[in-house]
Design a protein around this motif. Structure first.
Motif, PDB file in Angstrom:
ATOM      1  N   ILE A  26       0.862  -1.247  -0.281  1.00 12.12           N
ATOM      2  CA  ILE A  26      -0.257  -0.250   0.095  1.00 12.12           C
ATOM      3  C   ILE A  26       1.214   1.001   0.168  1.00 12.12           C
ATOM      4  O   ILE A  26       0.783   1.894  -0.453  1.00 12.12           O
ATOM      5  N   SER A  27       1.975   0.793   0.674  1.00 11.43           N
ATOM      6  CA  SER A  27       2.938   2.280   0.849  1.00 11.43           C
ATOM      7  C   SER A  27       3.191   2.665  -0.695  1.00 11.43           C
ATOM      8  O   SER A  27       4.153   3.222  -0.771  1.00 11.43           O
ATOM      9  N   GLU A  28       3.781   1.825  -1.384  1.00 10.70           N
ATOM     10  CA  GLU A  28       4.671   1.527  -2.653  1.00 10.70           C
ATOM     11  C   GLU A  28       3.652   1.897  -3.584  1.00 10.70           C
ATOM     12  O   GLU A  28       4.225   1.900  -5.287  1.00 10.70           O
ATOM     13  N   GLN A  29       2.120   2.004  -3.265  1.00  9.40           N
ATOM     14  CA  GLN A  29       1.534   2.019  -4.146  1.00  9.40           C
ATOM     15  C   GLN A  29       1.649   0.409  -5.634  1.00  9.40           C
ATOM     16  O   GLN A  29       1.294   1.068  -6.707  1.00  9.40           O
ATOM     17  N   SER A  30       1.749   0.028  -4.837  1.00  6.86           N
ATOM     18  CA  SER A  30       1.590  -2.057  -5.421  1.00  6.86           C
ATOM     19  C   SER A  30       0.283  -2.128  -5.102  1.00  6.86           C
ATOM     20  O   SER A  30       0.219  -3.263  -4.691  1.00  6.86           O
ATOM     21  N   ILE A  31       0.097  -2.960  -7.117  1.00  6.47           N
ATOM     22  CA  ILE A  31      -1.387  -3.234  -6.819  1.00  6.47           C
ATOM     23  C   ILE A  31      -1.182  -4.858  -6.571  1.00  6.47           C
ATOM     24  O   ILE A  31      -1.334  -5.888  -6.171  1.00  6.47           O
ATOM     25  N   ILE A  32      -0.259  -4.777  -7.253  1.00  7.64           N
ATOM     26  CA  ILE A  32      -0.126  -6.682  -7.792  1.00  7.64           C
ATOM     27  C   ILE A  32       0.619  -7.003  -6.167  1.00  7.64           C
ATOM     28  O   ILE A  32       0.350  -8.075  -6.482  1.00  7.64           O
ATOM     29  N   GLY A  33       1.240  -6.428  -5.375  1.00  6.93           N
ATOM     30  CA  GLY A  33       2.141  -6.679  -4.779  1.00  6.93           C
ATOM     31  C   GLY A  33       1.335  -6.393  -3.077  1.00  6.93           C
ATOM     32  O   GLY A  33       0.811  -7.575  -2.711  1.00  6.93           O
ATOM     33  N   GLY A  34      -0.148  -6.308  -3.823  1.00  8.82           N
ATOM     34  CA  GLY A  34      -0.977  -5.854  -2.338  1.00  8.82           C
ATOM     35  C   GLY A  34      -1.757  -6.886  -2.846  1.00  8.82           C
ATOM     36  O   GLY A  34      -2.424  -8.203  -2.132  1.00  8.82           O
ATOM     37  N   LEU A  35      -1.917  -7.957  -4.094  1.00 11.75           N
ATOM     38  CA  LEU A  35      -2.831  -8.804  -4.073  1.00 11.75           C
ATOM     39  C   LEU A  35      -1.913 -10.077  -4.434  1.00 11.75           C
ATOM     40  O   LEU A  35      -3.077 -11.061  -3.686  1.00 11.75           O
ATOM     41  N   GLY A  36      -1.109  -9.862  -4.151  1.00  8.74           N
ATOM     42  CA  GLY A  36       0.043 -10.938  -4.396  1.00  8.74           C
ATOM     43  C   GLY A  36       0.084 -11.509  -2.455  1.00  8.74           C
ATOM     44  O   GLY A  36      -0.100 -12.704  -1.830  1.00  8.74           O
ATOM     45  N   SER A  37       0.503 -10.442  -1.687  1.00  6.68           N
ATOM     46  CA  SER A  37      -0.045 -10.306  -0.579  1.00  6.68           C
ATOM     47  C   SER A  37      -1.057 -10.870   0.047  1.00  6.68           C
ATOM     48  O   SER A  37      -1.192 -11.313   0.957  1.00  6.68           O
ATOM     49  N   ILE A  38      -1.716 -10.588  -0.572  1.00  5.28           N
ATOM     50  CA  ILE A  38      -3.579 -10.689   0.429  1.00  5.28           C
ATOM     51  C   ILE A  38      -3.820 -12.088   0.109  1.00  5.28           C
ATOM     52  O   ILE A  38      -3.902 -13.015   0.795  1.00  5.28           O
ATOM     53  N   VAL A  39      -3.287 -12.947  -1.463  1.00  8.00           N
ATOM     54  CA  VAL A  39      -3.426 -13.843  -1.275  1.00  8.00           C
ATOM     55  C   VAL A  39      -2.668 -14.792  -0.976  1.00  8.00           C
ATOM     56  O   VAL A  39      -3.363 -15.752  -0.503  1.00  8.00           O
ATOM     57  N   ALA A  40      -1.064 -13.920  -0.003  1.00 11.58           N
ATOM     58  CA  ALA A  40       0.046 -15.665   0.549  1.00 11.58           C
ATOM     59  C   ALA A  40      -1.371 -15.218   2.091  1.00 11.58           C
ATOM     60  O   ALA A  40      -0.472 -16.497   2.389  1.00 11.58           O
ATOM     61  N   VAL A  41      -1.549 -14.587   1.912  1.00 10.21           N
ATOM     62  CA  VAL A  41      -2.003 -14.689   3.560  1.00 10.21           C
ATOM     63  C   VAL A  41      -3.635 -15.717   3.561  1.00 10.21           C
ATOM     64  O   VAL A  41      -3.451 -16.652   4.806  1.00 10.21           O
ATOM     65  N   ILE A  42      -4.384 -15.310   2.820  1.00 10.78           N
ATOM     66  CA  ILE A  42      -5.041 -16.336   2.283  1.00 10.78           C
ATOM     67  C   ILE A  42      -4.800 -17.891   2.490  1.00 10.78           C
ATOM     68  O   ILE A  42      -5.648 -18.837   3.480  1.00 10.78           O
ATOM     69  N   VAL A  43      -3.481 -18.090   1.755  1.00 12.37           N
ATOM     70  CA  VAL A  43      -2.932 -19.733   1.490  1.00 12.37           C
ATOM     71  C   VAL A  43      -2.089 -19.646   2.649  1.00 12.37           C
ATOM     72  O   VAL A  43      -2.656 -20.745   3.643  1.00 12.37           O
TER      73      VAL A  43
END
Length: 61
Positions: A26-43
Protein backbone atom coordinates in the motif's frame (compact mmCIF):
# COMPACT_ATOMS: atom_id res chain seq x y z
CA UNK A 1 9.35 -24.33 25.35
CA UNK A 2 8.52 -28.04 25.37
CA UNK A 3 4.91 -27.50 24.36
CA UNK A 4 5.53 -25.05 21.50
CA UNK A 5 3.75 -26.16 18.35
CA UNK A 6 6.46 -25.20 15.84
CA UNK A 7 4.45 -25.68 12.63
CA UNK A 8 1.69 -23.41 13.95
CA UNK A 9 4.22 -20.82 15.08
CA UNK A 10 5.85 -20.79 11.65
CA UNK A 11 2.46 -20.35 9.94
CA UNK A 12 1.64 -17.48 12.30
CA UNK A 13 4.94 -15.72 11.58
CA UNK A 14 4.51 -16.17 7.83
CA UNK A 15 0.93 -14.84 7.98
CA UNK A 16 2.09 -11.81 9.98
CA UNK A 17 4.86 -11.18 7.44
CA UNK A 18 2.31 -11.33 4.64
CA UNK A 19 0.12 -8.82 6.45
CA UNK A 20 3.15 -6.56 6.76
CA UNK A 21 3.64 -7.07 3.03
CA UNK A 22 0.15 -5.69 2.43
CA UNK A 23 1.11 -2.53 4.29
CA UNK A 24 4.34 -2.19 2.36
CA UNK A 25 2.51 -2.71 -0.94
CA UNK A 26 0.00 0.00 0.00
CA UNK A 27 2.78 2.42 0.89
CA UNK A 28 4.54 1.65 -2.39
CA UNK A 29 1.22 1.90 -4.28
CA UNK A 30 1.79 -1.54 -5.77
CA UNK A 31 -1.45 -3.26 -6.73
CA UNK A 32 0.30 -6.48 -7.75
CA UNK A 33 2.24 -6.63 -4.47
CA UNK A 34 -0.93 -6.00 -2.48
CA UNK A 35 -2.88 -8.68 -4.29
CA UNK A 36 0.01 -11.11 -3.96
CA UNK A 37 0.25 -10.46 -0.23
CA UNK A 38 -3.51 -10.89 0.22
CA UNK A 39 -3.40 -14.22 -1.62
CA UNK A 40 -0.39 -15.25 0.51
CA UNK A 41 -2.28 -14.44 3.73
CA UNK A 42 -5.29 -16.49 2.63
CA UNK A 43 -3.17 -19.47 1.58
CA UNK A 44 -0.92 -19.45 4.65
CA UNK A 45 -3.80 -19.05 7.10
CA UNK A 46 -5.71 -21.81 5.35
CA UNK A 47 -2.73 -24.13 5.63
CA UNK A 48 -2.36 -23.21 9.30
CA UNK A 49 -6.00 -23.97 10.08
CA UNK A 50 -5.76 -27.24 8.15
CA UNK A 51 -2.64 -28.21 10.11
CA UNK A 52 -4.32 -27.30 13.40
CA UNK A 53 -7.35 -29.44 12.55
CA UNK A 54 -5.11 -32.42 11.73
CA UNK A 55 -3.14 -31.95 14.94
CA UNK A 56 -6.37 -31.79 16.94
CA UNK A 57 -7.68 -34.97 15.26
CA UNK A 58 -4.41 -36.75 16.09
CA UNK A 59 -4.55 -35.62 19.72
CA UNK A 60 -1.43 -33.47 19.46
CA UNK A 61 -3.12 -30.31 20.77
Amino acid sequence: MNNVKWPLLIYAILAAASIVGIGIAISEQSIIGGLGSIVAVIVIMGMGFKTKRKMRENGEL
